[in-house]
Design a protein around this motif. Structure first.
Motif, PDB file in Angstrom:
ATOM      1  N   VAL A  21      46.768  55.180  42.709  1.00  0.00           N
ATOM      2  CA  VAL A  21      45.672  54.979  43.655  1.00  0.00           C
ATOM      3  C   VAL A  21      44.364  54.727  42.904  1.00  0.00           C
ATOM      4  O   VAL A  21      43.569  53.860  43.280  1.00  0.00           O
ATOM      5  N   LEU A  22      44.183  55.453  41.820  1.00  0.00           N
ATOM      6  CA  LEU A  22      42.980  55.249  41.013  1.00  0.00           C
ATOM      7  C   LEU A  22      42.928  53.830  40.462  1.00  0.00           C
ATOM      8  O   LEU A  22      41.916  53.132  40.583  1.00  0.00           O
ATOM      9  N   ILE A  23      44.040  53.413  39.886  1.00  0.00           N
ATOM     10  CA  ILE A  23      44.084  52.058  39.332  1.00  0.00           C
ATOM     11  C   ILE A  23      43.819  51.043  40.433  1.00  0.00           C
ATOM     12  O   ILE A  23      43.046  50.101  40.286  1.00  0.00           O
ATOM     13  N   LEU A  24      44.472  51.284  41.571  1.00  0.00           N
ATOM     14  CA  LEU A  24      44.269  50.361  42.688  1.00  0.00           C
ATOM     15  C   LEU A  24      42.793  50.248  43.016  1.00  0.00           C
ATOM     16  O   LEU A  24      42.248  49.156  43.160  1.00  0.00           O
ATOM     17  N   ASP A  25      42.140  51.399  43.132  1.00  0.00           N
ATOM     18  CA  ASP A  25      40.721  51.385  43.471  1.00  0.00           C
ATOM     19  C   ASP A  25      39.901  50.613  42.441  1.00  0.00           C
ATOM     20  O   ASP A  25      38.955  49.914  42.779  1.00  0.00           O
ATOM     21  N   LEU A  26      40.288  50.789  41.186  1.00  0.00           N
ATOM     22  CA  LEU A  26      39.496  50.147  40.141  1.00  0.00           C
ATOM     23  C   LEU A  26      39.757  48.644  40.059  1.00  0.00           C
ATOM     24  O   LEU A  26      38.872  47.875  39.696  1.00  0.00           O
ATOM     25  N   ILE A  27      40.979  48.227  40.373  1.00  0.00           N
ATOM     26  CA  ILE A  27      41.242  46.790  40.245  1.00  0.00           C
ATOM     27  C   ILE A  27      41.191  46.061  41.580  1.00  0.00           C
ATOM     28  O   ILE A  27      41.281  44.845  41.631  1.00  0.00           O
ATOM     29  N   TYR A  28      41.047  46.813  42.677  1.00  0.00           N
ATOM     30  CA  TYR A  28      41.113  46.154  43.973  1.00  0.00           C
ATOM     31  C   TYR A  28      40.132  44.995  44.116  1.00  0.00           C
ATOM     32  O   TYR A  28      40.494  43.950  44.649  1.00  0.00           O
ATOM     33  N   PRO A  29      38.917  45.150  43.638  1.00  0.00           N
ATOM     34  CA  PRO A  29      37.982  44.021  43.752  1.00  0.00           C
ATOM     35  C   PRO A  29      38.499  42.755  43.080  1.00  0.00           C
ATOM     36  O   PRO A  29      38.084  41.652  43.443  1.00  0.00           O
ATOM     37  N   LEU A  30      39.393  42.896  42.139  1.00  0.00           N
ATOM     38  CA  LEU A  30      39.971  41.696  41.532  1.00  0.00           C
ATOM     39  C   LEU A  30      40.934  41.021  42.489  1.00  0.00           C
ATOM     40  O   LEU A  30      41.058  39.797  42.519  1.00  0.00           O
ATOM     41  N   ILE A  31      41.623  41.845  43.253  1.00  0.00           N
ATOM     42  CA  ILE A  31      42.622  41.301  44.167  1.00  0.00           C
ATOM     43  C   ILE A  31      41.948  40.818  45.436  1.00  0.00           C
ATOM     44  O   ILE A  31      42.287  39.791  45.986  1.00  0.00           O
ATOM     45  N   ASP A  32      41.019  41.609  45.927  1.00  0.00           N
ATOM     46  CA  ASP A  32      40.316  41.239  47.139  1.00  0.00           C
ATOM     47  C   ASP A  32      38.829  41.126  46.826  1.00  0.00           C
ATOM     48  O   ASP A  32      38.128  42.118  46.739  1.00  0.00           O
ATOM     49  N   PRO A  33      38.350  39.885  46.656  1.00  0.00           N
ATOM     50  CA  PRO A  33      36.960  39.701  46.232  1.00  0.00           C
ATOM     51  C   PRO A  33      35.949  40.236  47.231  1.00  0.00           C
ATOM     52  O   PRO A  33      34.800  40.464  46.883  1.00  0.00           O
ATOM     53  N   ARG A  34      36.377  40.489  48.465  1.00  0.00           N
ATOM     54  CA  ARG A  34      35.414  40.975  49.443  1.00  0.00           C
ATOM     55  C   ARG A  34      34.990  42.404  49.163  1.00  0.00           C
ATOM     56  O   ARG A  34      33.938  42.848  49.565  1.00  0.00           O
ATOM     57  N   ILE A  35      35.886  43.134  48.514  1.00  0.00           N
ATOM     58  CA  ILE A  35      35.593  44.542  48.269  1.00  0.00           C
ATOM     59  C   ILE A  35      34.751  44.663  47.012  1.00  0.00           C
ATOM     60  O   ILE A  35      35.082  44.142  45.963  1.00  0.00           O
ATOM     61  N   THR A  36      33.641  45.363  47.136  1.00  0.00           N
ATOM     62  CA  THR A  36      32.893  45.671  45.928  1.00  0.00           C
ATOM     63  C   THR A  36      32.958  47.173  45.735  1.00  0.00           C
ATOM     64  O   THR A  36      33.321  47.912  46.625  1.00  0.00           O
ATOM     65  N   PHE A  37      32.640  47.608  44.544  1.00  0.00           N
ATOM     66  CA  PHE A  37      32.785  49.025  44.249  1.00  0.00           C
ATOM     67  C   PHE A  37      31.842  49.881  45.069  1.00  0.00           C
ATOM     68  O   PHE A  37      32.104  51.017  45.327  1.00  0.00           O
TER      69      PHE A  37
END
Ligand SMILES: Nc1ncnc2c1ncn2[C@@H]1O[C@H](COP(=O)(O)OP(=O)(O)OP(=O)(O)O)[C@@H](O)[C@H]1O
Ligand SMILES: Nc1ncnc2c1ncn2[C@@H]1O[C@H](COP(=O)(O)OP(=O)(O)OP(=O)(O)O)[C@@H](O)[C@H]1O
Ligand SMILES: [Mg+2]
Ligand SMILES: [Mg+2]
Lengths: 267, 558, 294, 283, 336
Positions: free
Chosen positions: E317-333
């Motif tokens: 889940v941590l990794i997902l959170d950290l890389i999610y913006p790469l997968i979904d450009p709409r999400i920013t940290f």
């Protein structure tokens, strides 16, 4: 009606229905009109009267549960309603282009703007070198007044007006014969609205394309189109030149439309 | 070639899942596995109790004799025994082993507590003779600890390897050094969670003593997972020896592999395990503290039906609390002749009379009630033991039919043990009269009053956890204690057993149900000479240390 | 104004109705079964052992008898009775677990989404934590230590079934909180409780139903997982318990296909039924599929 | 005494990124003041581009968000100091009509629900028949009939009808002031006039004040008494509506006025407009 | 990349630590709720095979003292958490003196290997099938076949494993029954060993894949339907894009996002489900470690293995959170 040779698109008796358990909803119920070369035709009417459905009907984009029930559509005098799916796909964007309603959601959120233009070019004009593609895209963005860096941006990084302009750029990317612009300004604020409308008008003039412009803002229509068609409940009530329409509206409904439009010039 | 020809290899299975600690061969630490082949092929026992003859066969030991007062025991080892690295196995190793157990102040090494209970001192007399001075007379000293009575016994460890090691943490595993090290005819080739491979040691000490080498060149113990899996492997001829299976599985194997055999060639097929099954009752929990009520339960139980349904006919009902071995027949016969044999079938009407006489009446839901309380009986079982769970399922139905609101609750082994040992149970399906093989004392002794502990504290060693504590139990204890001080099967013992048994029988602190069966299939496709009722050189429990005997008896088929 | 015909009740679509029928039938099988069959035969030792279904032969060449049309097990349970009794029992584990999980989800999701703040942070942390705990491992421990029967087992499974609904409902509440009709209700003087449960909740019904169905199948699978490990209820022959005992007796190798096959088939039926309901609910709740009635 | 006063209202949104998150501040409204007199009833327009803080004003007045600094007074009483009883009373007197005529209806309920809610919680009438009468009367004001609309679901009605019913609902409560946040921007041109007309009638006949929030200068020009033009949270010009529109002083106001398309074929947009740059500076 | 700040990473890591700590505490408490202790269980296992164990209470006491089980609960808890921090999982109670780290360490690579291979397969197959199921151009028979294949989803993993064994090992002789590699082979970096591992891993992986992919198919189908209704899909069509390109670059690309999130959240559950399959194949993974530990009430091993599962989920889940913006450009940290 218009002269065969000069009409880019001619639609006759187009019917699009939506399936429902209680029978068909006749969203577009036998409409006919022509668009001449270089002409801009406006379609107005209240929300839900079938404007978008008509546009989709022409482009064969009606989604389930909708279905095209009948009608003839010809492009440059050649009927296109019998083309197979693949051939029809090829004339989309190259001959008949759409600038969609609701630009807010019309761009793929996980794709950069540049890519969304390139994939269009790649599909229809494969084999163009990438440097040529880039210069083409930059030219397009320039036309709609967007900076070059837009290429590397994602849709969510753009404002509503910018997104709308990207859609316009996509619509005109392949020099289509006819552009259908569906309520391209209704979601924008007045200032931006004006800017986008002006941009489109200018491009249309420059490129000499034919255009169908859908909307319900009479003020905007007055500024933009050559002829106006008024739709009501799936039917076209009247088509006349803009001047004629404002001077001498035929239908009660048309009169309401004109009179209901407030102005800052007369109170 | 990492694999040996199939017909030179014997494959045994290990049930119960993966071996969790494959690289630890320190058998002194209680948690380690030893039935992974290491005590069947490498660590040799001193003696092996022969279940069929009732006698004790010598193995590393030649003789183990006591003085007349039963408190000094002298062990004589065979000559010429060598560890597989060539060192001698002699009295020094025995003394070293026993002394180590005596020195463990925590008493947590395997067998340390029992050695400390019985052994005052251990001395080497000569290279092959060891003398044990006991704390008090014990007629069963050799039998209980050095003759693989059940499963295994004290294992002699090599002094030259263990010296200087911490017996608690030493793993006794090092491929370079050839550890683990035993005196058996095989040495470990490889170990892993799922299989253990042993290759024959052609320099086995027995050869120099004129004994033949065993025939198999390689032995494999493999984890085979589920019953289903195991049966399929056997049906395919990929297992030579299978641990206990159900009748159906055995039939399925036989249907597909003609060479599968078991102890008997027809029903019940099975060999009887030494621990007969019983329904233990907490004799201090109402209303079952009343012997009459326990008898009512006994009247409801239909042993034949249990054998038919829970065992599919693969065992026999228990006549007494003893296991049906030849050595015990004189006692069993005497008890039965005295009219104290268990009934085969139920007599629910008698049970009904008893229960009603205690003021219970049947309510509208069909269950007995008294003072607003329903007559309940909860039987706890060890979740991992299907056999006992199946017996309990049938017993519960019988009780339910008779109007007792019975319930079956299988729980984790540790909780189950804890609950029983501390008296937190009503009924329990178990086997704790287990102990007697060729003499009656061991089983009776477990229910004597000297082990009594109040509810809430742990019963020692799981003895008398039913908390049988009445005048009769005290009397029973006196007789049994007397038996304990007499030599094995001394004259007069039969009468004493009948007397003691009568006291037990009247109060019935637990109810013998059935004999435990072990249906152990062997495949004769590659190897013959497996133990059977006809070729009964000993019993067929291949997870016991006595398996050395079986291995030495195997012959290649063809 | 265009005349818009409203589409008839979206809840009456084909998959939903079919699925509900299948599930309803399976759920009431004990009731129905009691009419034409003696469901007491599901108990141990109430029938001869190992009989095949009527018209088949078992390994011992015994023929099936009409008294036990679907055969029997090795402990003398009549398979027809077992199926009639076990199916609803298995399903009720799923339903109860999903129901409780849902209820917790609704309460936590609504309150945390609506009130926000520390409570919201706390709920989210708990949900995240619960997600990371390996449910099966914990359930195995608890079940083997305490051994509980059908209902309590369901409740335990529910302890791991709430984070999903909680998370989703919270997200929905956050959006709904800003919606016009919630503002209107506030302006109309409605108390917070009414706003949460009378204004917001009804709109989540299709989702809640779909999620309930999804959780039901999840809970059934968890329960089956425990049962095939031998950690199920004892007297009640749920589908998983039946499969466990069949595997313990090498039923596959013994060609006793009816023993493990029938419960498996029933499981498949249950899942297909639930899946159909879910597809049907999709049609109700998916705005795209519902546009027609707009 | 003035009916509603806003004194130096500033609203700063704190955008936090969740648990333990850092905070970002968005200044949505800056030092905004307005006075709405009790009499005569008037329509006060607040206009401005998207994101300029118009809705924020509405939310502050309606109590949906808390004010960062400044005060809002109703009949001299500070909103933040009101007891829950006074607040309830305030609710009765300050009502709203929103932009989106679809979203304000709970799709789960029939139209009747919005009226029932009000009647139930504000205890407007005692009996059922009185309630029916009251609803009919209010619907009459906006030109609708009960049996045509009440038992339908929101999606079965047109946008214009829905928006007029919102007016009817507000009217039924008889508030002193209605905050109308873009009440016509999602309604067709043809229906817009009807709603504007209703507003005018409610002002003139029932003495209800309006705070009319819009980005459409044209309608404001038609009906508004006073106007406040917002740009990025600040008022850039205010005064009498006709004055302001006819004499735009601030460059943004000029741009706004320029952008309104003249709805006549013969009047053209004069010159191309220039957008403010990304930092919001007007060129 | 949406401004991955150190502060964000730290905060996210803080949450990670907190969830791991809380979850580990739950794992600590639960086995201690019931009566019965691991030493007793060890004795019980000895008596299963040996009839009975004399003087067992002495052994129990000795070991309890040795393992500190007589210490007050908070001392034990402190020791436990302290151990976790230094990744020291303690010493197995039932298999004294083997460190839990060693037991887990031996099993973990096998489980992770099996998990990653089957994960790639079921995630790919599941989503592919889900996409095909909702695509207009998929042939009808393929849709039927896909729907039919989903019946595996409702079969318990262990049963599926046994059926596969029966078919492919017993009847057709194609794959081995049990084990992780060929008997007698020594683990080594050789082709022979690796091909053996793959050969032996096929059936276990297949079982996991078969019983799991259906969930992803169902989820994907739902997401595909939702995405299909998006305006950009219609616009993509209006652009005259080729149907297949539209399918994978527009529809699948967007529909798969929630699936990826779900994957991170359910990874622990899936691994736990794999346990049963591993047990059926006597596979060398964590499956049998956990099952045995539970039978023996081996606190430390239960805690150790559960802790690993907790770490796996929390980390993913941590990794997902950290890389999610790469997968979904709409999400920013910054947004959560
Ligand atoms: N998927 C659908 N299913 C059923 N009916 C539909 C569907 N899509 C549109 N309609 C109906 O078809 C009619 C025409 O819709 P359409 O979207 O073409 O109107 P429009 O004139 O473009 O309206 P707007 O100005 O709001 O865009 C409406 O009555 C609408 O309810
Ligand atoms: N809940 C909120 N949290 C954070 N920022 C907000 C919030 N609501 C509004 N804002 C911000 O405050 C500023 C003013 O917003 P407001 O909604 O008042 O503008 P508006 O004039 O009503 O715009 P529009 O014409 O688009 O409705 C905007 O920059 C907006 O992004
Ligand atoms: Mg439209
Ligand atoms: Mg606003």
């Amino acid at each position: 009606m218009s002269n065969e040779n000069t009409s880019t698109l001619s639609v006759s008796d187009l019917k699009v229905y939506y399936d429902s358990i209680n029978g068909d909803i006749k969203a577009v119920d036998g409409i006919s009109f022509d668009v001449k070369e270089g002409e801009c035709l406006g379609i107005v009417g209240e929300s839900g009267c079938g404007k978008t459905t008509a546009a989709y009907g022409i482009l064969r984009l009606v989604q389930h549960p909708g279905k095209i029930v009948g009608g003839q559509i010809s492009l440059h005098g050649k009927p296109i309603e019998n083309l197979n799916e693949e051939s029809f796909r090829k004339i989309r964007a190259t001959e008949l282009a759409l600038i969609p309603q609701g630009a807010m959601n019309s761009l793929n959120p996980t794709m950069k703007v540049g890519k969304q233009i390139t994939d269009l070019i790649d599909t229809h004009k494969p084999g163009i070198s990438s440097s040529e593609k880039i210069s083409r895209i930059e030219e397009l963005l320039g036309k709609v007044g967007l900076p070059n860096r837009t290429i590397n941006m994602y849709p969510h990084e753009l404002s509503g007006g910018m997104k709308q302009r990207v859609c316009i750029a996509i619509g005109i990317a392949l020099n289509p014969t006819l552009v259908i612009a569906d309520e391209i300004t209704s979601a924008l604020d007045v200032v931006v609205q004006r800017l986008v409308a002006q941009t489109l008008k200018q491009i249309q003039k420059e490129m000499g394309v034919s255009m169908i412009m859908i909307g319900h803002d009479m003020g905007l229509m007055a500024q933009m189109v050559d002829r106006i068609a008024v739709m009501y409940a799936g039917k076209i009530l009247e088509i006349s030149s803009t001047e004629e329409f404002f001077r001498n509206p035929q239908h009660e409904y048309s009169k309401i439309l004109i009179n209901a439009t407030p102005s800052i010039h007369r109170r | 070639g990492h694999s040996k020809a199939r017909n030179k290899t014997v494959v045994f299975d290990i049930d119960g899942g993966k071996v969790a600690q494959p690289y630890n061969f320190n058998n002194l630490v209680p948690g380690t596995t030893r039935s992974n082949g290491i005590h069947q092929a490498v660590f040799e026992p001193l003696f092996i109790l022969n279940y069929e003859t009732g006698g004790i066969d010598p193995w590393l030991g030649e003789s183990f004799t006591s003085n007349s007062s039963l408190d000094v025991w002298t062990l004589k080892l065979k000559k010429g025994i060598k560890w597989s690295d060539g060192e001698d196995l002699d009295a020094d190793d025995v003394v070293y082993t026993i002394q180590m157990l005596l020195d463990d102040s925590t008493q947590s090494l395997r067998d340390a507590a029992s050695m400390q209970q019985w052994v005052k001192s251990v001395n080497k007399q000569d290279k092959h003779t060891v003398v044990f001075n006991l704390t008090e007379p014990n007629a069963r000293f050799q039998l209980d600890y050095f003759s693989v009575k059940i499963y295994g016994g004290v294992i002699i460890i090599p002094e030259h390897v263990w010296k200087g090691q911490d017996p608690f943490t030493f793993k006794f595993y090092d491929k370079e050094k050839g550890w683990p090290l035993g005196s058996g005819a095989y040495t470990l080739k490889s170990a892993s969670e799922t299989e253990f491979i042993y290759d024959r040691n052609d320099n086995w000490w027995g050869v120099s003593q004129g004994l033949p080498l065993p025939a198999p060149e390689r032995l494999i113990w493999a984890v085979t997972a589920t019953e289903e899996n195991r049966s399929m492997l056997a049906a395919k001829g990929e297992l030579d020896s299978v641990m206990d299976v159900t009748l159906g599985a055995f039939e399925a194997m036989q249907a597909r592999n003609d060479n599968m055999q078991a102890w008997f060639s027809e029903l019940p097929f099975s060999w009887l395990d030494p621990c007969a099954r019983q329904l233990s009752i907490n004799t201090q929990a109402e209303p079952w503290d009343d012997p009459a009520m326990r008898w009512a339960l006994n009247y409801i139980i239909d042993r034949e039906e249990i054998v038919r349904v829970a065992y599919e006919g693969t065992t026999i009902p228990s006549m007494t609390l003893f296991v049906h071995y030849g050595g015990l027949f004189p006692y069993i016969d005497a008890v039965v002749a005295a009219g104290m044999g268990m009934r085969l079938n139920a007599s629910p009407h008698i049970a009904q009379k008893i229960i009603e006489s205690k003021g219970w009446t049947k309510g509208s839901d069909g269950f007995y009630q008294k003072g607003g309380k329903t007559l309940e009986f909860v039987i706890k079982t060890h979740e991992g033991f299907i056999e006992k769970r199946r017996i309990t399922d049938v017993v519960v139905e019988q009780f339910l039919d008779a109007g007792i609101k019975a319930e079956h609750r299988p729980i984790a082994g540790a909780t189950w043990d804890n609950d029983r040992y501390t008296g937190n149970f009503m009924g329990s399906m178990d086997w704790h009269s287990c102990g007697s093989i060729n003499e009656p004392y061991a089983s009776l002794n477990r229910f004597t009053a000297k082990y009594l502990k109040p509810v809430g504290t742990t019963s020692p060693g799981g003895n008398n956890y039913v908390r049988w504590d009445t005048a009769k139990s005290k009397e029973f204890t006196q007789i049994v204690d007397k038996m304990g001080a007499m030599p094995l099967n001394a004259p007069g013992m039969v009468d004493m057993v009948v007397d003691a048994y009568r006291l037990w029988y009247e109060e019935l602190p637990f109810i013998p149900i059935t004999q435990a069966r072990k249906l152990i299939p062997f495949d004769t496709t590659y190897w013959t000479g497996w133990p059977t009722a006809e070729n009964n050189y000993n019993h067929p429990a291949t997870w016991w240390q006595s398996t050395h005997q079986i291995i030495h008896n195997l012959k290649p088929a063809k | 104004m265009l005349k818009r015909k409203s589409i008839s009740n979206p809840w009456l679509n084909t998959p939903l109705v079919c699925g509900a029928l299948v599930i309803g039938l399976l759920l009431s099988s004990t009731l129905i079964g009691n009419i034409f069959w003696d469901t007491e035969l599901a108990a141990t030792r109430s029938a001869p052992l190992n009989l095949p279904p009527y018209g088949f032969e078992n390994m011992r060449k015994q023929e099936g008898v009409i008294e036990h049309p679907l055969g029997t097990t090795n402990s003398g349970r009549d398979m027809l009775a077992v199926m009639l009794v076990g199916t609803p029992a298995t399903m009720s584990i799923g339903l109860i677990a999903a129901g409780i999980g849902m209820l917790i989800g609704i309460i936590l999701g609504f309150t945390s989404g609506f009130y926000g703040g520390l409570w919201d942070d706390f709920v989210r942390l708990m949900a995240d934590t619960t997600t990371t705990i390996p449910a099966l491992a914990v359930l195995i421990v608890v079940q083997s230590l305490f051994r509980v029967e059908v209902n309590t087992m369901a409740a335990m499974i529910a302890l791991f079934a709430w984070p999903g609904p909680t998370r989703y409902i919270r997200a929905q509440v956050l959006t709904m909180r800003e919606s016009g009709y919630v503002k209107m209700a506030k302006l109309s003087g409605a108390p917070e409780r009414d706003i949460m449960f009378k204004e917001m909740l009804p709109n989540l019904i299709p989702y809640l139903a779909a999620s309930f169905i999804g959780n039901t199948s999840g809970a059934i699978l968890t329960a089956i997982g425990l049962e095939v490990l031998g950690l199920g209820p004892t007297r009640m022959p749920t589908l998983g318990v039946t499969i466990f005992f069949s595997l313990e007796a090498a039923a596959i190798l013994r060609d006793m296909w009816w023993w493990w096959g029938l419960p498996t088939l029933t499981l498949i039926l249950i899942f297909m039924g639930l899946l159909m309901i879910n597809v049907g609910l999709d049609e109700v709740s998916n705005p795209r599929l519902r546009k027609a009635s707009k | 005494m003035s009916l509603l006063t806003i004194e130096h209202a500033t609203k700063i949104y704190k955008v936090s990124s969740g648990f333990l998150g850092e905070e970002k501040k968005v200044r949505a409204l800056n030092d905004f003041s307005i006075v709405i007199p009790e009499k005569p009833a008037s329509i006060t327009t607040i206009a401005g581009e998207s994101g300029s803080g118009k809705t924020t004003i509405a939310n502050l007045i309606l109590g949906f968000t808390s004010i960062t600094s400044g005060r809002i007074k109703f009949l001299g009483k500070d909103l933040s100091e009101m007891s829950s009883e006074e607040l309830f009373n305030y609710r009765k007197n300050v009502q709203a009509v929103f932009q989106d005529p679809f979203g304000v209806y709970n799709p789960f309920y029939k139209i009747r629900h919005i009226f029932d809610l009000v009647i139930k919680h504000f205890k407007l009438v005692a009996t059922k028949s009185d309630a029916t009468k009251l609803i009919e009367e209010s619907l009459g004001v906006v030109g609708l009939k009960g049996d045509e609309v009440l038992d339908k679901f929101p999606h079965q009605l047109s946008g214009g009808q829905r928006q007029r019913m919102m007016m009817a609902r507000a009217y039924m409560i008889k508030p002193r002031i209605i905050v109308a946040d873009e009440p016509v921007s999602m309604v067709d041109a043809s229906l817009r006039a009807g709603i504007i007309d209703v507003m005018l009638r409610m002002r003139d006949e029932d003495g209800i004040n309006f705070l009319y929030i819009t980005h459409d200068l044209a309608t404001a020009y038609q009906i508004g008494n006073q106007i406040y033009i917002l740009y990025r949270g600040d008022v850039v010009q205010s005064g009498d509506t006709v004055d302001v529109i006819n004499n735009p002083k601030h460059p943004y106001v000029q741009l706004l006025v320029d952008s309104v398309p003249p709805p006549f074929y013969d009047e053209n947009w004069s010159k191309p407009v220039q957008m403010p740059d990304e930092d919001g500076n007007l060129v | 990349m949406g401004g991955l700040t150190l502060q964000y990473a730290l905060r996210r890591f803080g949450i990670f630590l907190m969830t791991v700590w809380l979850a580990s505490s739950v794992i600590f408490i639960i086995p201690r709720l019931a009566p019965g202790d691991p030493i007793q269980s060890m004795i019980s296992r000895m008596s299963e095979s040996a009839g009975y164990v004399e003087n067992s209470e002495k052994i129990v006491e000795g070991f309890k003292e040795r393992f500190g089980l007589n210490d007050p609960m908070y001392v034990q808890y402190g020791r436990y958490i302290g151990g976790l921090v230094s990744l020291d999982l303690g010493v197995s109670l039932a298999m004294f003196p083997t460190p839990v780290k060693e037991i887990v360490g031996r099993a973990l690579p096998w489980s992770i290997g099996l998990m990653s291979i089957s994960l790639v397969l079921y995630f790919f197959i599941g989503n592919l099938f889900g996409a095909l199921l909702s695509w207009k151009k998929t042939p009808f028979f393929a849709k039927i076949a896909i729907s039919a294949s989903m019946i595996f989803t409702s079969i318990p993993g262990i049963l599926c494993a046994l059926i596969l064994i029966y078919l492919f090992a017993f009847n057709f002789d194609i794959f081995p029954f049990t084990g992780s590699y060929e008997r007698g082979l020594e683990p080594a970096w050789t082709i022979e060993f690796f091909s053996s591992v793959i050969y032996y891993g096929t059936l276990p992986a297949l079982s996991v894949v078969l019983v799991t992919f259906g969930f992803w198919t169902i989820g994907m189908r739902g997401m595909m339907v939702t995405v299909e209704g998006e305006d950009y899909m219609t616009f993509g069509q209006a652009k005259g894009l080729k149907p297949f390109y539209l399918l994978y670059r527009y529809q699948v690309r967007n529909a798969i996002l929630p699936q990826i999130t779900a994957l991170a959240f359910t990874i622990g559950t899936i691994v736990a489900g794999q346990i049963l399959v591993e047990a059926a194949f006597a596979y060398r993974g964590m499956g049998s470690v956990i099952v045995n530990a539970i039978k023996d009430v081996d606190y430390t091993v239960i805690q150790g293995t559960s802790f690993i599962l907790i770490l796996i989920t929390a980390t993913s889940v941590l990794i997902l959170d950290l890389i999610y913006p790469l997968i979904d450009p709409r999400i920013t940290f910054q947004k959560n």
